[in-house]
Write an enzyme that holds these catalytic residues in place. Structure first.
Site, PDB file in Angstrom:
ATOM      1  N   ASP A  77      -2.207   6.335  12.376  1.00 13.51           N
ATOM      2  CA  ASP A  77      -1.377   5.554  11.295  1.00 13.51           C
ATOM      3  C   ASP A  77      -0.210   6.532  11.053  1.00 13.51           C
ATOM      4  O   ASP A  77      -0.301   7.331  10.347  1.00 13.51           O
ATOM      5  CB  ASP A  77      -2.206   5.473   9.986  1.00 13.51           C
ATOM      6  N   HIS A 124       1.298   5.276   6.596  1.00 14.82           N
ATOM      7  CA  HIS A 124       0.941   5.684   5.373  1.00 14.82           C
ATOM      8  C   HIS A 124       1.003   7.297   5.118  1.00 14.82           C
ATOM      9  O   HIS A 124       1.149   7.791   6.413  1.00 14.82           O
ATOM     10  CB  HIS A 124      -0.456   5.296   4.995  1.00 14.82           C
ATOM     11  N   SER A 149       0.847  -1.264  -0.047  1.00 13.96           N
ATOM     12  CA  SER A 149       0.056  -0.040  -0.104  1.00 13.96           C
ATOM     13  C   SER A 149       0.843   1.233  -0.025  1.00 13.96           C
ATOM     14  O   SER A 149       0.376   2.457  -0.214  1.00 13.96           O
ATOM     15  CB  SER A 149      -0.904  -0.047   1.115  1.00 13.96           C
TER      16      SER A 149
END
Length: 421
Positions: free
Chosen positions: A393, A396, A152
């Protein structure tokens, strides 16, 4: 056609032959002026690096003009530098202007108040990066495929590249298809595609399904890329990345040699074996005359605030500025993994270039999605956002943001290649 006499412009004593000459020369003069104007228009555009123009919404092919200020000296390391504040020319696009961004990265839309993370420009020491030019990038991609391969994090780089180029393409001339495990952004007029291929371990694993996968259950087939290579073959520009999924625990379940013999491997040992499998495919399958291969180094995490601010208990949540003024390495970057990657690449016969984004990204504790992203496909609830210690998070990245700089570096290298060939 009716001719109206112009007594002030032409004396009544002119000879009929002279009148005919004037009538003949008049349209010729107009045509000459039109031609001169067109040439001047083209020269001005070339001078200003506008190497293409539209005619009835069609891009006409014109050679790319690499200006003097876009040339990077050979002794300049573009990966060594610092972040400088630039709220005039950055960001390179707006979040709301790119319809292809997924909810995982749209931090502003998801509630982040500050936008400072969008206004930092990477400045190499000793040289300047050429400013990203979407039309030049598309011209370099004409009749070609660019594929980002990885997890990702790599998908964020794909999303960034799509946003960087899509604004200059006429509506209806581009499309995004989801064909798991790929996403394909097509630019019809250039006969080009920008693609993403989900392969979090590069080699095969039980996590290769594009949507049904989990980092908790990992089983990696260290000796095979057979399923993947069918879609990698013939791609003009391949950009690989694989790191975060390896780092969940010190040990990983994997097979090597026999598909039925599952063993626990030390992660660094497994990573080396996987890269060697990938490297064997590179050496046996890549045509260096037609294909270019890159490997993006590890994308760092910022899980522990005490690493950049001693005594602090927290993470990347609420960070608004980069780490400044000193070389910085956190525990989010495994230097042993980095050394393994360099060793494997150095043994290759095919030229694979490292896109060394690790150190420059280490500074960017402010660029993560934090509590303004998704978890398991859903935006965080209000209650979860109020608990950043458990839900932020710090892996990311928001877009626009840090991955745009990774693509600027890729663009700069491709532009130098174009100039040199």
């Amino acid at each position: 056609m009716i001719l109206i006499p112009l007594p002030l412009a032409f004396p009544m004593t002119t000879h009929p032959t002279q009148d005919r000459k004037i009538l003949f020369l008049f349209p010729l003069a107009l045509a000459s002026l039109f031609l001169l104007g067109t040439v001047r228009f083209l020269l001005d555009n070339l001078k200003n690096n506008q190497f293409q123009f539209l005619w009835h919404n069609k891009f006409l092919r014109v050679p790319i003009n690499v200006s003097e200020d876009e040339i990077i000296e050979e002794n300049c390391n573009v990966f060594d530098g610092n972040w400088v504040w630039d709220n005039v020319t950055y960001p390179l696009y707006k979040e709301e202007s790119c319809p292809y961004l997924v909810k995982q990265v749209t931090c502003q839309r998801n509630g982040r108040i500050d936008s400072f993370y969008q206004n930092w420009r990477w400045q190499p020491n000793g040289c300047n990066l050429p400013r990203f030019n979407a039309l030049k990038m598309l011209e370099m991609l004409r009749d070609k495929r660019l594929m980002f391969v990885g997890d990702s994090i790599q998908r964020g780089m794909f999303d960034s590249m799509v946003c960087l180029v899509q604004s200059v393409i006429p509506d209806g001339d581009h499309s995004l298809q989801r064909i798991p495990p790929r996403k394909i952004f097509r630019i019809e007029e250039f006969n080009a595609s920008i693609e993403y291929y989900w392969a979090p371990f590069i080699v095969e694993s039980i996590s290769d399904h594009a949507t049904k996968h989990t980092v908790m259950k990992r089983l990696v087939k260290l000796d095979s890329v057979e399923k993947h290579q069918k879609l990698w073959e013939g791609v003009d520009f391949l950009v690989f990345e694989s790191y975060v999924w390896w780092m969940h625990k010190p040990l990983i379940n994997a097979t090597y040699g026999s598909p039925d013999s599952v063993q626990e491997y030390n992660v660094t040992t497994a990573y080396r074996l996987a890269l060697e499998t990938w490297a064997n495919w590179i050496d046996s399958s890549i045509n260096p005359q037609k294909q270019k291969v890159f490997f993006v180094t590890m994308s760092p995490t910022h899980l522990w605030k005490w690493e950049w601010k001693g005594g602090s208990d927290g993470n990347c949540f609420n960070e608004t500025h980069p780490i400044q003024g000193r070389p910085y390495w956190g525990t989010g970057s495994n230097l042993h993994i980095m050394s393994i990657l360099k060793e494997v690449i150095q043994k290759l016969h095919v030229n694979v270039r490292l896109l060394n984004i690790t150190q420059l990204s280490e500074y960017r504790k402010d660029g993560h999605t934090s509590v303004f992203g998704e978890r398991r496909g859903k935006l965080l609830t209000k209650e979860q956002r109020s608990d950043p210690k458990n839900y932020a998070d710090c892996i990311h990245w928001c877009l626009p943001g840090v991955p745009d700089t990774w693509n600027e570096l890729l663009y700069a290298i491709l532009l130098q290649d174009y100039r040199n060939h």
